[in-house]
Each structure stands twice: as C-alpha cells, then as structure tokens.
Design an enzyme around this catalytic site. Structure first.
Site, PDB file in Angstrom:
ATOM      1  N   GLY A 273       0.761  -1.241   0.000  1.00 11.03           N
ATOM      2  CA  GLY A 273       0.000   0.000   0.000  1.00 11.03           C
ATOM      3  C   GLY A 273       0.788   1.285   0.000  1.00 11.03           C
ATOM      4  O   GLY A 273       0.214   2.358  -0.198  1.00 11.03           O
ATOM      5  N   GLY A 317       3.363  -3.561  -4.093  1.00 11.88           N
ATOM      6  CA  GLY A 317       3.321  -3.687  -5.548  1.00 11.88           C
ATOM      7  C   GLY A 317       3.796  -2.382  -6.168  1.00 11.88           C
ATOM      8  O   GLY A 317       4.903  -2.264  -6.685  1.00 11.88           O
ATOM      9  N   ARG A 318       2.938  -1.362  -6.025  1.00 10.27           N
ATOM     10  CA  ARG A 318       3.210  -0.067  -6.646  1.00 10.27           C
ATOM     11  C   ARG A 318       4.576   0.512  -6.262  1.00 10.27           C
ATOM     12  O   ARG A 318       5.309   0.987  -7.126  1.00 10.27           O
ATOM     13  CB  ARG A 318       2.116   0.916  -6.200  1.00 10.27           C
ATOM     14  CG  ARG A 318       2.110   2.236  -6.946  1.00 10.27           C
ATOM     15  CD  ARG A 318       1.149   3.224  -6.253  1.00 10.27           C
ATOM     16  NE  ARG A 318      -0.124   2.625  -5.954  1.00 10.27           N
ATOM     17  CZ  ARG A 318      -1.189   2.641  -6.763  1.00 10.27           C
ATOM     18  NH1 ARG A 318      -1.119   3.256  -7.912  1.00 10.27           N
ATOM     19  NH2 ARG A 318      -2.316   2.060  -6.397  1.00 10.27           N
ATOM     20  N   TYR A 359      -9.383   6.216 -11.988  1.00  9.60           N
ATOM     21  CA  TYR A 359      -9.177   6.816 -10.663  1.00  9.60           C
ATOM     22  C   TYR A 359      -8.867   8.315 -10.730  1.00  9.60           C
ATOM     23  O   TYR A 359      -8.409   8.880  -9.757  1.00  9.60           O
ATOM     24  CB  TYR A 359      -7.990   6.163  -9.940  1.00  9.60           C
ATOM     25  CG  TYR A 359      -7.933   4.659  -9.930  1.00  9.60           C
ATOM     26  CD1 TYR A 359      -8.875   3.908  -9.214  1.00  9.60           C
ATOM     27  CD2 TYR A 359      -6.918   3.980 -10.588  1.00  9.60           C
ATOM     28  CE1 TYR A 359      -8.799   2.528  -9.185  1.00  9.60           C
ATOM     29  CE2 TYR A 359      -6.831   2.597 -10.556  1.00  9.60           C
ATOM     30  CZ  TYR A 359      -7.785   1.879  -9.859  1.00  9.60           C
ATOM     31  OH  TYR A 359      -7.686   0.517  -9.825  1.00  9.60           O
ATOM     32  N   CYS A 386     -12.077   6.074 -28.329  1.00  4.29           N
ATOM     33  CA  CYS A 386     -13.385   6.686 -28.538  1.00  4.29           C
ATOM     34  C   CYS A 386     -14.109   6.933 -27.223  1.00  4.29           C
ATOM     35  O   CYS A 386     -15.149   6.346 -26.949  1.00  4.29           O
ATOM     36  CB  CYS A 386     -14.219   5.801 -29.446  1.00  4.29           C
ATOM     37  SG  CYS A 386     -13.434   5.592 -31.028  1.00  4.29           S
TER      38      CYS A 386
HETATM   39  C1  LIG Z   1      -3.120  -4.655  -4.241  1.00  3.37           C
HETATM   40  C2  LIG Z   1      -2.632  -5.426  -3.093  1.00  3.37           C
HETATM   41  C3  LIG Z   1      -1.321  -5.293  -2.669  1.00  3.37           C
HETATM   42  C4  LIG Z   1      -0.354  -4.305  -3.267  1.00  3.37           C
HETATM   43  O1  LIG Z   1      -0.767  -3.012  -3.104  1.00  3.37           O
HETATM   44  P1  LIG Z   1       0.188  -1.802  -3.547  1.00  3.37           P
HETATM   45  O2  LIG Z   1      -0.589  -0.601  -3.220  1.00  3.37           O
HETATM   46  O3  LIG Z   1       0.438  -1.945  -4.997  1.00  3.37           O
HETATM   47  O4  LIG Z   1       1.433  -1.915  -2.737  1.00  3.37           O
HETATM   48  C5  LIG Z   1      -0.890  -6.094  -1.656  1.00  3.37           C
HETATM   49  N1  LIG Z   1      -1.725  -7.002  -1.083  1.00  3.37           N
HETATM   50  C6  LIG Z   1      -2.984  -7.163  -1.465  1.00  3.37           C
HETATM   51  C7  LIG Z   1      -3.819  -8.172  -0.810  1.00  3.37           C
HETATM   52  C8  LIG Z   1      -3.487  -6.382  -2.479  1.00  3.37           C
HETATM   53  O5  LIG Z   1      -4.756  -6.528  -2.847  1.00  3.37           O
END
Ligand SMILES: *Cc1c(COP(=O)(O)O)cnc(C)c1O
Length: 468
Positions: A273, A317-318, A359, A386
C-alpha cells in the site's frame, strides 16, 4: 526530497529532471533513478536514449528500468534486516505488473511473489519463482485455482468461508496439509481513492474481524489445513504512516487469539500500500520509513504481549515497480478549441493506462526529444480512444511540439500493463527492459493476428461475409 518547481520560470524537461530524482527512495522519485539528459537534447533512461528506443521498438512503449526496480527491492529487504530482529520476507504483489521478466527480477532479489489468480500463479511459476515463496490471494478463488495452488505447493491466503470449505474438500486425505494464511479486515481506514481502500470494515476482502473466533475454531479442527499466519491489507497509494503504525497491534491481538485456539501462527503479513510520487503534489514516506514504522510497532506489540517475534511479511506492488517504468508515446494530431484548450493526441491512452479514466490519476510527462525547450504551453494530452474521458494528462505544461515527437509519461510501472486492454482493438504495447545501455524486449508488441487469435467465425457466417 523533490521541491515544487517555481511557477514564475517556465520549466524545461531538463530542469524538471534536476528536481525529479530523489536520491533516497525510488518511490519518492518522479522518474526512474537512472534518468538523465543524454545526447541530442534527449531523455536517457538505463543508459538508453529514449527516442532511439521508440525508433527501434515502436510506440507506445513501456520502458522498464531494471536498476530502479532492483533498488526498490533491495531497500525493502535492507530495511527489514536493519529494523527487525525476526525473520522477514518481502513479496511482490504481482498484480501490479505480472510478466515473466518482472517475476524473475524480483525473485532474483530474494523476494517472493503474491498472485491473485491462476494466471498470475502460472506466470510466476514459469518465471521460476519457488513455490515456498508464492502466496495466492483472491476474494473469489475458483475451485480450479485452489487446486492449482495445492498442486504447486504454495501458500493459500483464505479470504472467506468458501475458500476454507473448498480447500478441505480438495485436500481430502492428501498426506501433507496445505499451507494457509487467514485474511481479516483490520477495520483501519486510510485516505486514498475509495476504489483502492480495502482495510475498512465495509470491504469485499477478507473475513470480518467479528468472525475471528469462529474461523480459528474451524481451522484448528482441520488436519488438512496448516494455518501458519494472518494477513491484512489496508489499501493502496497511501501517503500516511498512521494506518501501518496502527496495524501491528491489531494483528498481534489476532495472533494471541489464534494461540488460544492452538492454531500455531508464526507469520504476519501486513500487506502493501505504500504510495509513490506521480506528481510534485504527492509526498509519500520512504520505503525505509514505512518498513521502520511497521517493524518498530510490531516489535513493541510483541514485547508487550510477551510473544516471540513472528516471521514478518509484506507485499508491496506499486512502490516496487511504479516509478521504474515510463510509457513513451508518439505525438500525433492536434486540435485547438479556441479560447478553451489545445489537445495533443498520443498513439495510446486508456488501453495502455486506464488509471486516469478509472481513478482520475495524475501523471507527469516530458517531451523526450526536446528536453531543453522551456514549457511554453498548457495542453491536454489525449489518448486515441473513442471516449472523451480518454485523457492522459489534463493541462500539462509542455514545450511546443510537433507530430512525431516522443512524449514520455512517468510512473507507469504499476497497474498500467496489468490493467491494459485491447479497447478499440489496439494491440498492446511492447515493453523493454533497460539497463546499462542495453535494451531487452520483455513483452512483444501485439499484432493484428494476436487480436484475432481467440476469434471464431461460425461456419454459417462465413458465406454471408461479403468478400472485399
Ligand atoms: C493490491 C494489493 C497489494 C499491493 O498493493 P500496492 O498498493 O500496490 O502496494 C498487496 N496485497 C494485497 C492483498 C493487495 O490486494
């Protein structure tokens, strides 16, 4: 730290670069950390000249900087080593960008991978990620996906009762129990877009915390379920440390409850997150600060509860991959609406980056072949789809451009390729991995044949199709 540009002096791409690279944490940088001004007034990333890459690989083009991605992986691991006395494992949330090369890079940095579907699992396994470092998430896993997880020998993060019941069924009397974690909604809110909040009570993800006792009771009686841990994820693109400051204590209270049911929980996964800096207005904490907050709070909560330190997992992730990639487009048509705005159009848009339309996300861009030219106009960069909402950046400050110039949008590593589509039957872009002046293709550009690969024309329609 990046400072806000002064508004009185028109900024060039070059002066933007001077302020865009954060020396510390990749997620605080506006551009990949190897970005610099190269020859011919051109943007260079990973030692590669960006207009040349576009010439060679076409556009739109995802350009992934290996150094930025590896640096972010290492910063997570180093921070855990520094601030946590127990064992730890960083997982890459592969939904941010699932493909073979990305999985292979993060795995080579010692990270595990979490997957949310059979397709992501298949990708990670084919990239060579070890099963003991793979975790399957998902709020509606199919029987088939759970079967694949069991057969691959990975850990399943149960989201709901259905997961548990299907697992028990599938396990039957197999000799080795499945490795299991339980995801609960922590009831912690954060300030981010409501579509990417997940930790509040009214969320589709995870068991409700009120069901903690019932779930632990059930799991404790299933010999085929080896429940090793508990999981929580609060949301995405979070700039505050407070939610992750509060989370460990909540999770330690769950852990104590698990022990009272003799469920031998030794792992806590605090989710991902951490946000990244897409524009000068964004101010996320560093990877180091985020990890330190969690480690300190968890260590403290365990000390107070007199518990040994659990194995600590997180799954960004991000913040691992977002800043590492940029998207290069070719500029095309221009439209002036007198007294209203000027549109310049690029050769992609919501199909390769659905975040703005989904978003209302904001991005930063430069013209990669005119890095010294001062920003002289305010234009809206539109995609070619489009939909009137297919805008890449509204009111961007750019130098005067011509058709054929290369526009580079920063911060497109997370949730761009992975959310891409073939809307309007645009083939998906290619992706290249750049490092030390070398560029390797990691995703081929889709072709028209690829677009038709899944199409079937029933025989009875063939005769009716007029031949050109
Ligand atoms: C999307 C998600 C993440 C990664 O979130 P980021 O904001 O990209 O770091 C980690 N765990 C779960 C369960 C998620 O759904």
């Amino acid at each position: 730290m990046v400072s806000t540009p002064s508004l009185d002096k028109p900024q060039s791409g070059r002066s933007f670069l001077d302020q865009a690279i954060a020396s510390s944490s990749p997620n605080q940088s506006l551009v990949p950390i190897t970005t610099r001004l190269g020859d011919n007034d051109a943007l260079e990333i990973g030692g590669c000249d960006v207009p040349t890459l576009v010439h060679r690989f076409g556009s739109p083009l995802y350009i992934l900087d290996e150094t930025t991605l590896r640096t972010a992986c290492r910063q997570y691991r180093d921070a855990f080593a520094q601030y946590y006395d127990g064992e730890s494992l960083v997982l890459f949330a592969s939904k941010a960008w699932s493909c073979l090369a990305v999985c292979a890079i993060v795995a080579s940095e010692g990270l595990g991978v979490d997957v949310v579907s059979g397709g992501e699992l298949y990708t990670a396994l084919n990239a060579g990620v070890a099963p003991e470092r793979l975790y399957l998430h998902g709020n509606n896993k199919s029987v088939q996906e759970l079967k694949e997880a069991i057969e691959a020998g990975i850990t399943v993060v149960a989201d709901n009762w259905q997961d548990l019941h299907i697992l028990v069924d599938l396990m039957g009397d197999r000799p080795n129990p499945v490795r299991l974690m339980l995801r609960f909604t922590p009831g912690i809110e954060c300030h981010t877009h409501e579509y990417i909040q997940t930790g509040h009570i009214d969320s589709k993800f995870g068991f409700d915390p009120d069901s903690l006792d019932a779930v632990l009771q059930f799991v404790s009686q299933q010999p085929s379920l080896n429940c090793v841990g508990l999981h929580a994820h609060i949301g995405s693109q979070i700039f505050e440390l407070q939610p992750h400051h509060d989370l460990p204590e909540v999770m330690v209270s769950w852990l104590q409850r698990a022990q009272s049911y003799n469920v031998p929980v030794t792992e806590l996964n605090v989710g991902g997150g951490l946000g990244i800096r897409y524009t000068e207005d964004d101010d996320p904490p560093s990877i180091d600060a985020w990890v330190k907050t969690i480690c300190d709070r968890l260590s403290g909560a365990c000390r107070e509860a007199n518990l040994p330190l659990p194995r600590l997992l997180c799954e960004p992730g991000r913040s691992l991959i977002g800043t590492a990639c940029v998207t290069a487009y070719s500029i095309g048509a221009r439209k002036t609406v007198p007294g209203v705005r000027d549109y310049i159009t690029v050769d992609g848009g919501m199909s390769d980056n659905p975040r703005p339309i989904t978003y209302q996300s904001r991005y930063r861009a430069v013209v990669a072949n005119r890095m010294s030219a001062p920003a002289s106009e305010t234009v809206t960069i539109a995609g070619k789809h489009c939909e009137s909402g297919d805008v890449v950046i509204a009111d961007a400050q750019l130098p005067a451009t011509e058709a054929g110039d290369t526009l580079v949008v920063m911060g497109t590593g997370a949730y761009n390729y992975s959310m891409s589509s073939n809307y309007n039957r645009l083939p998906r872009p290619a992706a290249v991995l750049v490092c030390d002046g070398e560029a390797n293709l990691i995703l081929q550009r889709e072709t028209y044949e690829d677009l038709l690969r899944q199409d079937c024309l029933p025989e009875r329609l063939v005769a009716k199709t007029p031949r050109p």
